[in-house]
Design an enzyme around this catalytic site. Sequence first.
Site, mmCIF file in Angstrom:
data_model
loop_
_atom_site.group_PDB
_atom_site.id
_atom_site.type_symbol
_atom_site.label_atom_id
_atom_site.label_comp_id
_atom_site.label_asym_id
_atom_site.label_seq_id
_atom_site.Cartn_x
_atom_site.Cartn_y
_atom_site.Cartn_z
ATOM 1 N N GLY A 1 0.804 -1.211 0.000
ATOM 2 C CA GLY A 1 0.000 0.000 0.000
ATOM 3 C C GLY A 1 0.835 1.257 0.000
ATOM 4 O O GLY A 1 0.411 2.300 0.526
ATOM 5 N N SER B 1 5.220 -5.222 -2.356
ATOM 6 C CA SER B 1 5.229 -3.773 -2.528
ATOM 7 C C SER B 1 5.862 -3.133 -1.291
ATOM 8 O O SER B 1 6.993 -3.459 -0.945
ATOM 9 C CB SER B 1 3.814 -3.268 -2.795
ATOM 10 O OG SER B 1 3.821 -1.940 -3.241
#
Length: 554
Positions: A130, A223
Amino acid sequence: MKKSALLSIFAVLATASIGFAAGNDFMVKCHNGYFVGTKEQETGVLSFKGIPYAQQPVGPLRWKAPLPLPGSKNVYQAKEFGVVPLQIIDIADVDDLANAPTDENCLNINVWTADLTTKKKPVMFYIHGGAYGWEGARSTFYDMQYMVKENPDIVLVTFDYRVNSLGFFDLSKVPDGKVYKSSDFKDSGYLGVLDTIAALKWTKKNIAAFGGDPDNITVFGESAGGGLTSIMLATKPPQGLFKRVIIQSGALNLTMNQETFDALNQTGAIMEATGAKNMDDMMALKKEDILKAWSLESGRMGTEGETLVQNLNNHPLRGGNSIISENPLNDLVKGLGKDVDVMIGTTTDEWRYWINEAPGNLNQKIHHLDMINRIKTKQSCERSTRTELVDAYLKIARTKNSYWDKNISGFGQRVELINDVAFRIPAIKLAEAHIHAKGKGKTYMYYFAKESDKADWAGAPHASELPYVFYNPKLGGTAIYGTTDMALAKKVCRAWTNFARTGIPSSDDFVWEQYDLSNRKTLVIKSKDEIKMVNDPLPAQRVLLDAAGLYQSF
């Protein structure tokens, strides 16, 4: 029998055992209390959700390092997720968070296990992504019951950490107030990192109650979660808390030094937006004040060409007083984490994910992303020691044969440059550093190439491997990711869990050879029928960028 009486009996019985069950209620004893979980109706997997792993960072603990929880014999319900870390929820494909509560008291952990009787199960500890600014463990993306159903000998853990400027914020230059001094918040630039370590410590201490093996923990993340996993490998405080790591589409380049923090000045933007003058004012801000400030235009440009306050910077601080050194790659070369097994990799079309994130219709999205691509390409050229090599790279760069590549000159090549600069090459450099240390830890590399069947422009974008890793049938069918091939998911999920079990991700379906500096053997995952080892994928691109040096941010 009333539930209160039942729980009292549980509390007495559980003192001598791992856990007890009655109907769909299951209870475990942790150091900070007895927690009552439940059986998932769809899979029968046991889940324990919303368990606090540290003191909540509210009131005087805002922007402070997480503090451990004291021991407790109280009984708590653990059937619902905790709140989402404070954020403005506006990310494609996580719409299930849109109506979720979001707040600062977010330091909670979740555990999935097939049973409470089997002991010494390998533990997989997942860190959500995120961009360090969004998302939360309660998202459907991170529902681990399916992975555990497919692999009942594994215990899965997820957790939440502070994001955005509550988790990665520089307070060093804020004027002192009468009560609060900026020097009291020296950890504010990397609080999300400290939250991760605190969650790992809680897991190490308590996971045996869920049947997990505290000496066989694999940290994995994608991520920003991949960045945090890399930081766990390359910093001293978490050493000894885990045995293996899986780093997905995020590496040590996803950190920032003090100079960049100062230049972006998110702190100044928030103070301007809220009218805060000193640390007393900052600590007095209500969550509504922070949310409003994040949503305002800053007049500054962040790392992705965005100008909203929330987008200026959300990366962990390295160097200075941070636990992340100025050059963590060198720390790996010198031997930090050398005995940890490492699996690392990226998808083939990482940057195309952000087409879906851009505003407007598809045509507007493409042009918006290309605007950012041009900014990033210019920045890359400015950082390069050999700008002519960047030009040479753009001439040979792999590109998808899609409408947009044909109709926007150089679009595909610029996308590939960012794929390499931001994701693939940093992953390779981390693998190289781990190998140079010559420790006992094994090194494996993957390249996920399963393309979307719903959008020809998407390829295999950022995070497209997650439905396959998690064996989650509910994540398919989106506009960007397309249909999840569950036959391929079975093979991918098995490789990831095999690595957690033994440190070797091979299975009956394929042999996964170790990465080295001569052959650079990489597992390319394209379809259920095409999973194979390839020597040094895209070598010309790698060599040019290595010579240009532009991907090095430290």
